[in-house]
Design a protein around this motif. Structure first.
Motif, short mmCIF file in Angstrom:
data_model
loop_
_atom_site.label_atom_id
_atom_site.label_comp_id
_atom_site.label_asym_id
_atom_site.label_seq_id
_atom_site.Cartn_x
_atom_site.Cartn_y
_atom_site.Cartn_z
N CYS A 588 0.87 -1.19 0.00
CA CYS A 588 0.00 0.00 0.00
C CYS A 588 0.90 1.23 0.00
CB CYS A 588 -0.87 -0.03 1.26
SG CYS A 588 -1.34 1.58 1.91
N ALA A 590 0.12 4.27 0.70
CA ALA A 590 -0.29 5.21 1.76
C ALA A 590 -0.14 6.66 1.31
CB ALA A 590 0.50 4.95 3.04
N CYS A 594 -5.13 7.47 -3.75
CA CYS A 594 -5.02 6.06 -4.15
C CYS A 594 -6.38 5.41 -3.92
CB CYS A 594 -3.93 5.36 -3.33
SG CYS A 594 -3.89 3.58 -3.55
N CYS A 597 -7.29 -0.38 -2.74
CA CYS A 597 -8.03 -1.38 -1.95
C CYS A 597 -9.41 -0.90 -1.55
CB CYS A 597 -7.23 -1.77 -0.71
SG CYS A 597 -7.27 -0.53 0.58
N CYS A 600 -9.22 4.11 1.38
CA CYS A 600 -9.07 5.57 1.44
C CYS A 600 -10.30 6.31 0.91
CB CYS A 600 -7.81 6.01 0.73
SG CYS A 600 -6.38 5.53 1.71
S1 SF4 Z 1 -6.57 2.97 -0.98
FE1 SF4 Z 1 -5.40 3.77 0.77
S2 SF4 Z 1 -5.14 2.00 2.12
FE2 SF4 Z 1 -5.75 1.19 0.12
S3 SF4 Z 1 -3.83 0.71 -0.96
FE3 SF4 Z 1 -4.37 2.84 -1.53
S4 SF4 Z 1 -3.31 4.14 -0.01
FE4 SF4 Z 1 -3.32 2.05 0.80
#
Ligand code: SF4
Length: 628
Positions: A588, A590, A594, A597, A600
């Motif tokens: 990830c 972070a 993004c 998954c 976020c």
């Molecule tokens: S959506 Fe957020 S938690 Fe998920 S992989 Fe991307 S940065 Fe990481």
């Protein structure tokens, strides 16, 4: 009431500092940790909630622990109801009984503590004269269903946000029913089990959860602390020298969870524990902490160092709590400043790929840190299955760097019963430990002594909200055989001392991790029968293997999905499929924007704008086959 218990509690309090007693507060909260004082005081979640609740002027929060064996005998002999530590008040006289549960194995102790408090265990048997029973803590992220029927409110998410919302709701509403409905209707952070009917299919699997009141959501979102900077965002800004962004990220109003009560007689009670970051970016597919704390966030160095400086007069020991210590973008500053303050540094866990020279030096200096690392398995292929992207050669090299500093004893966390595991994989584990032992002996010659390799063998327990959530735990007899074979062959290696978890324990854990609401009956019975799970299963007629030993289809409604983890179904499914093919995935990042998954964009902003989609519906169309 037993005088002996009162006296022993007062004695305990005399050895502590930082205890808060507020007389005449309008709301009294009994903060219950479902294990003994010695264990509970090493839990940062408990310290955090104690500090947060007591920050509220109208609230008085006192601690309650599971009595140890001798206390328990005294409680039973004297028929004393369970007492709080601070003022030795019966727990049943508090307004709120709030459990902070980190491990699902403590569910049994929760029921036991309610029984000892003389509070009806089942929420349906309580009325408005009884305290409000609340459950929170890391286990609420995982699967609170096995204790849902004991609990009035389950706080799903991080305490920094939920503590205040809970107290506000209690003050703003008149009756228990109003409090429950008000919290349930927020849609995020509070799950009220009594406001849902669970509908089962004929085969016993869950068909659906139906809210019983208007405005109660189909699924409850989790509330996560958004004030802490995302690890990747801060790292990038520092690397690119974006001073303004760095300043902004570091000057948010963040909370640094740390020791609130100094309790030198408890485990790790003589050191300042401080959380430096939450979550881990690596996405190891078995690890619930990784997925459930996405995205990884950090506490800025300045906040950590301010607390450390405040506490230096009291102790020279500091424990950095994090799942990924060296991923903190400011770890160099943190370590060097703590060393300047003459702190002896220890860390809660070490990820093998991130052990830096600097950290090793700090740990050597501290003298009291035994190094524990987690190769997880002995085969590179199997490590790709679990998405732990390290090879055996790298592991031996990293252990070598530890040995070369004179730390000749390492503990190795290893798992048995991983998906797709074969006998060859287990044989590779023996070879890996042998190689690590040889490397230790080479270093040991230079220091004139030999160390020890301590493999700790655990059975894999597939956890909710991870890609392995659909998998069965390895059959008990098979797991037992694999554990025995591995332990026996590892024990033949000189300088190796094996520790092993039993297959039985792995299966018990799996029941609490993956069970649905019906498992509450087993927990209640086992708590009555002094923890005897077998007798409890017999009495209730519940088949544990139905919950633990069944591969679940992608279209099955998973009981824990009543709480929306934010992780997209498609993401977890793809990760599961990739594991079967031994394909690894990227960590990830972070960073902002993004969407990989799903966490976020959907979940982690506690106060997300109304327009932002917070709750995902399950993607799987299900055929109506309801039994009432
Ligand atoms: S959506 Fe957020 S938690 Fe998920 S992989 Fe991307 S940065 Fe990481």
């Amino acid at each position: 009431m037993s005088k002996r218990i009162v006296e022993s509690y007062r004695k305990k309090l005399e050895s502590e500092e930082g205890v808060i007693v507020k007389r005449g507060a309008s709301l009294r909260i009994a903060l219950c940790y479902p294990n003994t004082h010695a264990v509970g005081m090493a839990n940062l979640g408990l310290h955090t909630m104690y500090e947060l609740f007591n920050k509220i002027p109208e609230v008085s929060c006192e601690r309650v622990f599971l009595p140890d064996d001798s206390e328990l005998r005294e409680y039973e002999k004297s028929r004393t109801p369970l007492l709080s530590l601070e003022t030795q008040t019966p727990v049943k006289d508090f307004d709120v009984v709030a459990f902070s549960i980190s491990f699902e194995t403590d569910y049994l102790n929760m029921a036991r503590m309610l029984q000892l408090s003389q509070i009806p265990v089942w929420s349906k048997d309580r009325n408005h004269f009884h305290p409000l029973v609340v459950m929170g803590g890391a286990a609420s992220f995982l699967n609170p269903e096995p204790i849902a029927d004991f609990t009035d409110i389950i706080a799903v998410g991080e305490g920094e946000i939920l503590a205040f919302q809970l107290v506000d709701a209690i003050f703003e509403n008149e009756t228990k029913d109003e409090i429950l409905l008000g919290l349930a209707r927020i849609g995020r952070g509070f799950y009220v089990p009594s406001l849902y009917n669970v509908i089962y299919n004929d085969d016993g699997t869950v068909f659906d959860y139906l809210p019983t009141q208007i405005g109660v959501p189909k699924r409850v979102g989790r509330a996560l602390a958004a004030a802490n900077p995302k690890e990747g965002t801060l790292r990038r800004a520092i690397k690119r020298n974006e001073t303004e962004v760095v300043e902004f990220l570091m000057n948010q109003d963040t909370f640094a969870p740390s020791t609130a009560v100094w309790s030198p007689n408890a485990e790790m009670g003589d050191r300042l524990l401080i959380e430096i970051s939450r979550g881990c970016s690596q996405g190891c597919r078995f690890c619930w902490a990784g997925y459930n704390y996405y995205p990884p966030r950090v506490v800025p160095a300045k906040d950590i160092l301010a607390k450390a400086s405040e506490w230096r007069g009291k102790t020279n020991k500091i424990g950095l709590v994090s799942t990924a210590v060296c991923d903190h973008p400011e770890i160099s500053t943190i370590l060097s400043e703590l060393r300047k303050m003459d702190y002896r540094i220890s860390v809660s866990s070490l990820r093998l790929d991130q052990i830096s020279e600097e950290l090793l030096d700090a740990l050597v200096e501290s003298k009291d840190q035994q190094i524990a690392v987690a190769p997880e398995t002995g085969s590179d292929r199997l490590r790709r299955v679990i998405n732990k992207n390290l090879t055996n050669d790298e592991i031996v090299d990293i252990c070598g760097a530890v040995f070369d500093r004179g730390m000749l004893t390492v503990k190795l966390y290893l798992m048995v019963g991983l998906p797709t595991e074969t006998q060859e994989d287990l044989e590779e584990m023996i070879v890996l430990v042998e190689r690590i032992k040889d490397r230790m002996l080479v270093a040991g010659k230079r220091f004139g002594r030999a160390g020890k390799i301590i493999p700790s063998l655990n059975g894999l327990v597939p956890k909710p909200n991870t890609p392995f959530q659909w998998d069965a735990v390895c059959d008990e007899r098979e797991l037992k055989n694999r554990l025995k074979w591995t332990a026996k062959n590892l024990s033949k290696i000189p300088n190796v001392e094996v520790r092993m978890m039993s297959a039985r324990i792995a299966h018990e854990q799996a029941l609490f991790s993956s069970g649905d609401r019906t498992v509450a009956k087993v927990i209640e019975a086992a708590a009555r029968m002094k923890g005897n799970l077998n007798d409890a299963l017999r009495e209730t007629g519940i088949d544990a293997s139905f919950h633990t030993s069944r591969n679940r289809g992608y279209d099955e409604f998973l009981p824990w999905s009543i709480v929306d983890s934010g992780l997209a179904f498609e993401f977890l499914k793809t990760e599961h499929e990739k594991s079967q093919a031994a394909l690894s995935s990227k960590p990830c990042p972070a960073v902002e924007k993004c969407t990989t998954c799903g966490v976020c964009p959907t979940t982690w902003l506690a106060n997300a704008p109304v327009g932002l989609v917070q709750l995902q519906s399950l993607r799987t169309p299900r055929i109506l086959a309801v039994t009432a």
